[in-house]
Design an enzyme around this catalytic site. Structure first.
Site, PDB file in Angstrom:
ATOM      1  CG  PHE A   1      30.048  30.288  83.240  1.00  0.00           C
ATOM      2  CD1 PHE A   1      31.395  30.233  83.571  1.00  0.00           C
ATOM      3  CD2 PHE A   1      29.297  29.127  83.351  1.00  0.00           C
ATOM      4  CE1 PHE A   1      31.976  29.049  84.000  1.00  0.00           C
ATOM      5  CE2 PHE A   1      29.870  27.938  83.784  1.00  0.00           C
ATOM      6  CZ  PHE A   1      31.206  27.902  84.108  1.00  0.00           C
TER       7      PHE A   1
ATOM      8  CD  GLU B   1      34.383  37.937  83.014  1.00  0.00           C
ATOM      9  OE1 GLU B   1      33.550  38.299  82.196  1.00  0.00           O
ATOM     10  OE2 GLU B   1      34.619  38.560  84.057  1.00  0.00           O
TER      11      GLU B   1
HETATM   12 MO1  MOS Z   1      30.590  37.839  84.265  1.00  0.00          MO
HETATM   13  S1  MOS Z   1      30.008  37.672  82.287  1.00  0.00           S
HETATM   14  O1  MOS Z   1      30.899  39.461  84.564  1.00  0.00           O
HETATM   15  O2  MOS Z   1      29.334  37.241  85.186  1.00  0.00           O
END
Ligand code: MOS
Length: 750
Positions: free
Chosen positions: A242, A717
């Site tokens: 993340f 994402e």
């Molecule tokens: Mo992600 S926030 O590009 O690891």
């Protein structure tokens, strides 16, 4: 006859290992004679360490070392440009400066993890403390630096004759102005950061979770003052990234340096409490939105300002108006003004949808307010402001089907049954409401290399040092390899999560799949060319002396002159174990186009009239993410993103004490994230429209490999972007209460 596994529901190739506990995470690797480390953290946010008393810890059972600030035994070094941004800006335990509350100030190494932790509790420190700068009110609001892509983050575009954005807003028929507050958030990956460092002579193997294995190993080599080939990073299974596993924090350098000094393997595992301060977080941000529109909802002016925290030690520059500036809605008058305040806080890092998720909460809530103000349906409002080229730079998109996401989503969700009037649907104690929002996330291709090896047992090994954070990358590599080679999935062995493999695509920015797949196609093409070369040049081959161009590769076999052999049979005939080739590509995709994934979220909530409790009851997301490689993994990623958004909307915050700079949460009982009982079935529909440009031209050469680009585009994402706004907009529809400061806790609805 092999059917390609692309676009199907494929079980994770690593699933059995994970559910049986056989998959070794970084904290699971055994090493003989391991010593255990535990860090001690500061209890002030700003100042100087006067003294650290290590005597009691040193005398405690099993203790081997206590390293404290100004310890020179660890031999750590600064990281050079251009990698400076991938490490912390200071050396751990090097000086007596305290930069934030929860900084590592000492480390105990002992024979057991319990002894290390016990002794760490005996270390005491005295400080010369200064009042920390900890609140957004504590400093000047300085303009933020460039965006992630290097463009200026401040933008002002005005129509001819317009003097200022305020004038443009004032001249609009309908104006919405609102301020939005979002607290600090934490990645809280399920697997805490754990490192095992094992030296063998002057070579060190570090077991740790890393989103960019090759960069992690490189940066660690600089920290340790050794050459890059001396450091190997292994992180095959990772319990969540993340954004919290992109850069090198203090843990791996401390563990590796202690292991070197001690001459034994050292394992360092951060506690959940330490994770909150030692592994990054999403900055708190305040955003100010001004939308001016005609009476029928067509935008005339957009002003999007923000003030985000920026740690004095450095961190992620949040520019949340990213999507407002050149992606979503055209407007003749635009003003973007991201600012930041320098504070004495732990390092901030990108967190899933790092600009896009906070930005979309503000913009997509403001758009809902505009829908209310104009009486235009929220879906229709977005279609009336639909961009067919990027609003400020006028580039066409490689592929954009956002309108289809809105329409498909509305149909699947049953949007037309909705009343625009708040509190229109009541069932006993519960008020029902629905809301929607747009999702958008940029797609960038990163450099990558992939090696494919065809073996004499008719299996293939596909190797690349990307990382599977739980995202499904293991399976993606296997599926794309099977497709490119035209062989069954079971005959493909993926190899990832090891910096000794060819440099892999970073598992960041939702880009690993679309950066890796074209190279798998390329490596397959090159490996088959090498196989053909061997087939015509090696005397053991039935095709010896013929032309390579006359050989045809199809579904794992070579055919020519009425004869067929699998590659395994041919390699066996040649007495060769295997052939391999490596394909590499730099970053980038054809210029002149914009590359984004898109989506639309639809949410239903019920809010208890008496207690203010909000429950999400239904959620539908339709996403336009290019060609889908593995439908099951892709859906899981979107579901995970939406769960993130629901947590963002309803649960997550970590109060910061302004006087002490101390974060309140120390466990997952303090820092709430959604559990299964908080999440309904999430209906995810993927349009599956291949992107014709991002991964190279799409085509099919009729069975021969190598010219097919699958047209995938990132999706890790995008589920997070806009989903919090969809929840908040549904809460407004249910209650008539507009909550602009997250999370939407029950006290705000009473
Ligand atoms: Mo992600 S926030 O590009 O690891």
């Amino acid at each position: 006859m092999t059917t390609s596994p692309v676009g199907r529901e494929i079980d994770r190739v690593d699933g059995r290992l994970k559910v049986t506990g056989a998959a070794q995470y970084s904290g699971d690797y055994p090493a003989p004679d391991t010593a255990y480390a535990h860090v001690v953290t500061s209890t002030i946010a700003r100042g100087t360490i006067r003294g650290i008393d290590t005597a009691a810890a040193l005398a405690a059972p099993g203790v081997l070392r206590v390293y404290a600030a100004e310890d020179t035994r660890l031999s750590l070094y600064p990281v050079a440009d251009p990698y400076r941004g991938l490490a912390e800006s200071y050396l751990p335990l090097r000086d007596t400066t305290v930069r934030f509350h929860g900084q590592a100030i000492a480390m105990v190494v002992a024979e057991s993890v319990e002894q290390a932790r016990d002794a760490a509790a005996l270390v005491t420190a005295t400080y010369d403390a200064q009042p920390p700068r900890a609140s957004l009110a504590d400093g000047p609001r300085v303009p933020s630096g460039p965006t992630l892509t290097g463009s200026p983050s401040q933008v002002t575009i005005l129509a001819p004759g317009v003097e200022s954005i305020d004038e443009a807003l004032a001249a609009s028929d309908v104006v919405v102005e609102a301020e939005f507050e979002q607290p600090m958030q934490h990645h809280v990956a399920m697997e805490p950061h754990a490192v095992l460092a094992v030296w063998d002579g002057d070579q060190v193997t570090v077991h740790a979770g890393a989103q960019i294995p090759s960069a992690y190993a490189l940066v660690l080599s600089q920290r340790l003052g050794v050459l890059p080939p001396q450091v190997r990073l292994i992180g095959r299974y990772v319990g969540g990234g993340f954004g919290a596993r992109v850069v090198l924090y203090s843990d791996a350098p401390l563990a590796a340096a202690a292991a070197r000094e001690l001459g034994r393997p050292v394992r360092l595992t951060l506690t959940r409490e330490q994770m909150f301060t030692l592994t990054g977080h999403r900055s708190q941000v305040t955003q100010t939105l001004g939308l001016g529109a005609s009476r029928d909802g067509v935008l005339n002016a957009v002003s999007h300002g923000s003030v985000a925290q920026m740690p004095a030690i450095g961190g992620f520059t949040m520019t949340p108006a990213h999507a407002t500036s050149d992606t979503l809605y055209p407007t003749p008058n635009l003003h973007i003004d991201p600012r930041q305040v320098i504070l004495d806080l732990p390092i901030s890092r990108a967190m899933r949808g790092p600009n896009e998720a906070p930005g979309a909460f503000a913009l997509e809530t403001a758009m809902d307010e505009l829908a209310v103000a104009t009486g235009v349906d929220p879906v229709e409002l977005r279609l009336r402001n639909y961009a067919t080229a990027t609003p400020t730079t006028g580039r066409p998109w490689s592929s954009k089907h956002l309108d289809e996401c809105y329409r498909d989503g509305a149909r699947r969700f049953g949007w037309s049954a909705r009343s625009a009037t708040p509190r229109a649907r009541v069932d006993g104690q519960w008020l029902f409401g629905t809301g929607m929002a747009t999702a958008v996330y940029p797609a960038t291709r990163h450099p990558a290399s992939v090696r494919i090896r065809l073996l004499d047992d008719d299996t293939a090994v596909v190797s690349t040092a990307t990382s599977d954070l739980g995202t499904g990358a293991w399976t993606m590599v296997a599926v794309a390899g099977a497709d490119a080679l035209g062989i069954p999935l079971e005959r493909v062995t993926p190899e990832i999560g090891d910096s000794d493999l060819p440099q892999g695509a970073p598992a960041v920015g939702s880009s690993a799949t679309h950066s890796t797949v074209p190279l798998i196609v390329g490596a397959a093409r090159d490996t088959i060319a090498e196989l053909k070369r061997r087939a015509v040049t090696d005397s053991g081959s039935p095709w010896h002396g013929t032309n390579a161009e006359d050989l045809r590769y199809e579904r794992g076999s070579l055919h020519a002159n009425g004869r067929s052999m699998t590659f395994g049979q041919l390699l066996t005939a040649l007495g060769s174990r295997g052939v391999d080739a490596t394909a590499s590509a730099p970053a980038g995709a054809p210029a002149g186009y914009a590359y984004h994934s898109f989506g639309a979220h639809f949410c239903e909530v019920r809010v208890n009239r008496l207690t203010g409790e909000t429950r999400v009851t239904r959620f539908t997301t339709v996403a336009d993410v290019g060609r889908v490689i593995n439908v099951r993994a892709a859906r899981s990623q979107i579901v995970g993103g939406v769960v993130f958004g629901i947590g963002h909307a309803l649960l997550e915050h970590n109060p910061l004490e302004p006087d002490t700079g101390r974060l309140a949460a120390s466990t997952l009982a303090d820092y709430l994230v959604p559990v299964n009982a908080d999440i309904p079935d999430i209906d995810v529909h993927l349009l599956d429209r291949p992107d014709p440009l991002l991964t190279g031209p799409i085509g099919d050469d009729g069975g021969e490999v190598g010219t097919r680009s699958l047209g995938a585009r990132g999706l890790g994402e995008i589920g997070t972007v806009g989903s919090a706004a969809a929840v908040g907009n549904a809460v407004f529809n249910a209650t008539g209460i507009r909550v602009r400061d997250l999370p939407i806790t029950l006290d705000k609805l009473l």
